[in-house]
Scaffold this motif. Structure first.
Motif, PDB file in Angstrom:
ATOM      1  N   ARG A   1       0.584  -1.285  -0.116  1.00  0.00           N
ATOM      2  CA  ARG A   1       0.164  -0.407  -0.563  1.00  0.00           C
ATOM      3  C   ARG A   1       0.941   1.245   0.248  1.00  0.00           C
ATOM      4  NH1 ARG A   1      -1.085   1.376   6.246  1.00  0.00           N
ATOM      5  NH2 ARG A   1      -2.576   2.606   5.075  1.00  0.00           N
ATOM      6  N   PRO A   2       0.339   1.952  -0.562  1.00  0.00           N
ATOM      7  CA  PRO A   2       1.280   3.461  -0.822  1.00  0.00           C
ATOM      8  C   PRO A   2       2.049   4.614   0.552  1.00  0.00           C
ATOM      9  CG  PRO A   2      -0.647   3.229  -2.734  1.00  0.00           C
ATOM     10  CD  PRO A   2      -0.941   2.457  -1.483  1.00  0.00           C
ATOM     11  N   VAL A   3       2.955   5.165   0.901  1.00  0.00           N
ATOM     12  CA  VAL A   3       2.984   5.034   2.574  1.00  0.00           C
ATOM     13  C   VAL A   3       4.230   6.449   1.629  1.00  0.00           C
ATOM     14  CG1 VAL A   3       4.072   4.657   4.478  1.00  0.00           C
ATOM     15  CG2 VAL A   3       3.070   2.885   3.232  1.00  0.00           C
ATOM     16  N   ARG A   4       3.816   7.488   2.515  1.00  0.00           N
ATOM     17  CA  ARG A   4       4.432   8.286   1.589  1.00  0.00           C
ATOM     18  C   ARG A   4       5.130   9.676   2.756  1.00  0.00           C
ATOM     19  NH1 ARG A   4       1.383  13.620   2.947  1.00  0.00           N
ATOM     20  NH2 ARG A   4      -0.496  12.678   3.374  1.00  0.00           N
ATOM     21  N   TRP A   5       6.030  10.141   2.504  1.00  0.00           N
ATOM     22  CA  TRP A   5       7.078  11.026   3.895  1.00  0.00           C
ATOM     23  C   TRP A   5       6.293  12.388   3.845  1.00  0.00           C
ATOM     24  CZ3 TRP A   5      10.532   9.897   7.661  1.00  0.00           C
ATOM     25  CH2 TRP A   5      11.063  11.015   8.088  1.00  0.00           C
ATOM     26  N   GLU A   6       5.824  13.357   5.062  1.00  0.00           N
ATOM     27  CA  GLU A   6       5.331  14.427   5.036  1.00  0.00           C
ATOM     28  C   GLU A   6       6.030  14.895   5.719  1.00  0.00           C
ATOM     29  OE1 GLU A   6       1.573  15.991   7.170  1.00  0.00           O
ATOM     30  OE2 GLU A   6       0.922  15.233   5.321  1.00  0.00           O
ATOM     31  N   GLU A   7       7.306  15.870   5.018  1.00  0.00           N
ATOM     32  CA  GLU A   7       8.675  16.879   5.897  1.00  0.00           C
ATOM     33  C   GLU A   7       7.629  17.699   7.118  1.00  0.00           C
ATOM     34  OE1 GLU A   7      12.765  17.559   6.707  1.00  0.00           O
ATOM     35  OE2 GLU A   7      11.557  16.003   5.464  1.00  0.00           O
TER      36      GLU A   7
END
Length: 276
Positions: free
Chosen positions: A205-211
């Motif tokens: 599943r998509p996992v994203r980084w949020e700065e």
């Protein structure tokens, strides 16, 4: 020979110590684990849990009886009491493998110096970034599929705990490791954002980084009860790794004869921690 050895593991209830104990058992070594509560330690089958307290070295004589080597994970942020402990260790065995760190913080440096002066045959393990540090993201990934932290561009070579344990076992039961200082890393340089992306690939599943800003993260860590010097040390190290990543070493393969595992392999081993 490994089958003739008995090793005392100090710190066997943690991620690293459990791996050391398990791999020693696989190598045919008798394993004894020091714990304050043998009944609740939950150690691998075959490990002999024995009562002892690092703050009272007198309690270590019985656990050390018949032992030929000691794996030491020192859980305190001070070297106080180390000299007394080493005197007890030296009355029973001559080999010690100490889990230090690549940062060699003040107390770790003092522990290393005490061991060097103890007359024991020693090996120091200095791991860099643990792949298992990614477990701190598990809650965010399970809940939202996003990781919010600063310094997504901080790059490091994540080290699988199995590889660290394999080097420890080699030093505990093998020859040629006395006086060695092993800087240990994984085989590849990955930014924190790349690690998060790989976790998503492996769990499907998509996992994203949020700065987010370091200031926000610092406040969040302080609210969780982290001491300010520790928080600042972690954030400063991450900031430095944006422009000056830790170098990759080949020490795992040199010490064990087997290449270090990739971060992808680590995620495959721990995928269940990140799935809903």
């Amino acid at each position: 020979m490994p089958g003739q050895r008995k090793v005392l593991v100090i710190g066997a209830t943690g991620i690293i110590g459990r791996q050391v104990a398990a791999q020693l058992l696989e190598a045919g070594v008798e394993v004894r684990a020091l714990t304050r509560d043998p009944e609740t330690a939950g150690l691998p089958h075959g490990v002999e849990a024995v009562l002892g307290d690092l703050t009272d070295p007198r309690t270590l004589h019985a656990p050390l009886n018949g032992v030929e080597a000691v794996f030491l994970l020192w859980p305190f942020a001070t070297a106080e009491g180390m000299s007394e402990l080493l005197k007890v260790v030296a009355t029973h065995t001559q080999r010690i493998v100490y889990l230090s760190s690549a940062a060699v913080r003040d107390h770790e440096q003092q522990v290393e110096q005490s061991i060097e002066c103890s007359g024991l045959e020693w090996t120091f393990l200095r791991p860099h970034a643990f792949a298992a540090n990614a477990l701190r993201w598990a809650g965010q990934i399970r809940a939202e599929g996003v990781v919010r932290e600063p310094y997504g561009a901080a790059a490091m070579p994540p080290l699988h705990e199995r590889d660290l344990a394999a080097v420890a076992v080699a030093a505990l039961v093998g020859d040629g490791h006395a006086g060695a200082v092993y800087d240990l890393t994984g085989p590849e340089l990955l930014t924190q954002a790349e690690q998060v992306r790989l976790i998503g690939e492996l769990i499907g599943r998509p996992v994203r980084w949020e700065e987010i800003s370091p200031r926000v993260e610092r406040q969040r860590m302080l609210l969780k009860g982290w001491p300010p010097p520790v928080v600042d040390g972690i954030l400063d190290a991450q900031a430095e790794m944006v422009t000056r990543p830790w170098p990759i070493t080949s020490t795992v393969e040199e010490a064990t004869g087997v290449p270090a595992r990739t971060f992808r392999a680590w995620v495959a081993d721990h995928a269940g921690d990140f799935r809903r």
